[in-house]
Design a protein around this motif. Structure first.
Motif, mmCIF file in Angstrom:
data_model
loop_
_atom_site.group_PDB
_atom_site.id
_atom_site.type_symbol
_atom_site.label_atom_id
_atom_site.label_comp_id
_atom_site.label_asym_id
_atom_site.label_seq_id
_atom_site.Cartn_x
_atom_site.Cartn_y
_atom_site.Cartn_z
ATOM 1 N N LEU A 189 -8.020 12.206 -6.327
ATOM 2 C CA LEU A 189 -7.680 10.786 -6.378
ATOM 3 C C LEU A 189 -6.656 10.443 -5.305
ATOM 4 O O LEU A 189 -5.744 11.228 -5.027
ATOM 5 C CB LEU A 189 -7.099 10.429 -7.744
ATOM 6 C CG LEU A 189 -8.071 10.364 -8.922
ATOM 7 C CD1 LEU A 189 -7.291 10.296 -10.225
ATOM 8 C CD2 LEU A 189 -8.995 9.156 -8.796
ATOM 9 N N ILE A 190 -6.804 9.278 -4.686
ATOM 10 C CA ILE A 190 -5.758 8.742 -3.831
ATOM 11 C C ILE A 190 -4.522 8.499 -4.692
ATOM 12 O O ILE A 190 -4.623 7.991 -5.813
ATOM 13 C CB ILE A 190 -6.212 7.417 -3.180
ATOM 14 C CG1 ILE A 190 -7.369 7.655 -2.200
ATOM 15 C CG2 ILE A 190 -5.046 6.719 -2.500
ATOM 16 C CD1 ILE A 190 -6.992 8.363 -0.927
ATOM 17 N N GLN A 191 -3.354 8.846 -4.192
ATOM 18 C CA GLN A 191 -2.126 8.618 -4.948
ATOM 19 C C GLN A 191 -1.994 7.141 -5.318
ATOM 20 O O GLN A 191 -2.094 6.267 -4.464
ATOM 21 C CB GLN A 191 -0.914 9.061 -4.131
ATOM 22 C CG GLN A 191 0.394 8.961 -4.888
ATOM 23 C CD GLN A 191 1.565 9.455 -4.057
ATOM 24 O OE1 GLN A 191 1.430 9.769 -2.880
ATOM 25 N NE2 GLN A 191 2.729 9.527 -4.674
ATOM 26 N N GLY A 192 -1.784 6.873 -6.573
ATOM 27 C CA GLY A 192 -1.613 5.503 -7.043
ATOM 28 C C GLY A 192 -2.899 4.817 -7.447
ATOM 29 O O GLY A 192 -2.865 3.668 -7.917
ATOM 30 N N GLY B 32 -8.602 -4.101 3.910
ATOM 31 C CA GLY B 32 -8.796 -2.764 4.457
ATOM 32 C C GLY B 32 -7.653 -1.851 4.052
ATOM 33 O O GLY B 32 -6.498 -2.301 3.972
ATOM 34 N N VAL B 33 -7.964 -0.600 3.795
ATOM 35 C CA VAL B 33 -6.933 0.389 3.481
ATOM 36 C C VAL B 33 -7.059 1.564 4.455
ATOM 37 O O VAL B 33 -8.162 1.931 4.856
ATOM 38 C CB VAL B 33 -7.013 0.884 2.018
ATOM 39 C CG1 VAL B 33 -6.663 -0.237 1.064
ATOM 40 C CG2 VAL B 33 -8.407 1.429 1.705
ATOM 41 N N LEU B 34 -5.915 2.147 4.821
ATOM 42 C CA LEU B 34 -5.863 3.151 5.883
ATOM 43 C C LEU B 34 -5.898 4.579 5.356
ATOM 44 O O LEU B 34 -5.208 5.457 5.866
ATOM 45 C CB LEU B 34 -4.596 2.924 6.722
ATOM 46 C CG LEU B 34 -4.546 1.588 7.455
ATOM 47 C CD1 LEU B 34 -3.170 1.378 8.099
ATOM 48 C CD2 LEU B 34 -5.655 1.510 8.500
ATOM 49 N N THR B 35 -6.721 4.823 4.341
ATOM 50 C CA THR B 35 -6.825 6.169 3.777
ATOM 51 C C THR B 35 -8.215 6.758 3.991
ATOM 52 O O THR B 35 -8.574 7.743 3.352
ATOM 53 C CB THR B 35 -6.500 6.143 2.271
ATOM 54 O OG1 THR B 35 -7.258 5.103 1.641
ATOM 55 C CG2 THR B 35 -5.031 5.896 2.036
ATOM 56 N N SER C 175 -2.567 1.906 1.693
ATOM 57 C CA SER C 175 -3.355 2.546 0.652
ATOM 58 C C SER C 175 -3.700 1.515 -0.414
ATOM 59 O O SER C 175 -3.045 0.468 -0.532
ATOM 60 C CB SER C 175 -2.575 3.703 0.020
ATOM 61 O OG SER C 175 -3.239 4.200 -1.128
ATOM 62 N N VAL C 176 -4.717 1.817 -1.207
ATOM 63 C CA VAL C 176 -5.101 0.917 -2.287
ATOM 64 C C VAL C 176 -3.951 0.715 -3.273
ATOM 65 O O VAL C 176 -3.853 -0.326 -3.939
ATOM 66 C CB VAL C 176 -6.365 1.461 -3.005
ATOM 67 C CG1 VAL C 176 -6.055 2.728 -3.768
ATOM 68 C CG2 VAL C 176 -6.976 0.410 -3.916
#
Length: 219
Positions: free
Chosen positions: A77-80, A177-180, A199-200
């Motif tokens: 999972l992406i953090q958060g 847009g998110v930069l992950t 990030s999201v």
């Protein structure tokens, strides 16, 4: 929502090694993936094209066999991500998932979301197999909106590639847009999204949560 790019690289080179084709470099995978689809031709050295294409077909069969389990084991999972999904849900927003993932690989990618107890929050999950045209065509988002009974202007699409942003804008949704993911700031900016975030998880700093606003999130 998830970190999965590295998994595709692992799966690809594992399959290539098994059939005797040379490994592909990380940069090559990234560059071709940024076009919105994977160009299998980069895997062919060109010394014996007919034989190499036969081996490539074998590699693709191996990928179909090994990818689901590797996805389950390696995707994170992406953090958060869980926190922001909780905020959206508790704020009365409806959440959907529009993904370029094939249906056969969806279980592996959703595994970490299921383990976190949040996968069932997606009201609609639309894969690339559920539509005739994949992103950057607006069709997946339009189809998602129809399934939810929402017009595009009542949706926000969050994605990490230029493909996501173009699809959302063409469909008529707001776009973030998110930069992950694959694309950097300039690549996302070129598509003129409504916002670009690190990030999201940073959505929590900018969202307004009346129950009349709705959202669709991307992976």
């Amino acid at each position: 929502l998830i970190e999965s790019i590295h998994v595709s690289f692992i799966v690809l080179n594992t399959a290539l090694e098994r059939v005797g084709l040379p490994p592909v470099e990380w940069e090559e995978v990234l560059n071709t993936a940024k076009q919105g689809h994977f160009d299998w031709n980069i895997l062919l050295p060109g010394k014996d094209e007919a034989r190499e294409r036969e081996l490539l077909l074998q590699a693709r069969k191996i990928i179909a066999e090994i990818q689901p389990e590797i996805l389950r084991r390696e995707v994170r999972l992406i953090q958060g991500a869980v926190e922001i999904l909780s905020i959206l849900r508790e704020g009365g927003l409806r959440i959907a998932l529009v993904t370029a993932t094939r249906r056969m690989y969806l279980e592996g990618k959703l595994h970490c979301l299921k383990e976190a107890g949040v996968a069932h929050w997606f009201e609609v999950i639309l894969t690339t197999d559920d539509v005739s045209k994949r992103k950057p065509s607006p069709e997946p988002l339009i189809e998602c909106g129809q399934k939810m009974g929402l017009s595009p202007e009542k949706m926000v699409y969050v994605g990490d590639t230029w493909v996501d942003i173009r699809a959302g804008k063409t469909a008529g949704t707001k776009t973030i847009g998110v930069l992950t993911g694959l694309d950097d700031y300039d690549a996302l900016l070129a598509e003129e999204p409504d916002a670009i975030l690190e990030s999201v998880r940073d959505l929590k700093e900018m969202i307004w949560l009346p129950t009349s606003i709705h959202s669709a999130a991307s992976s």
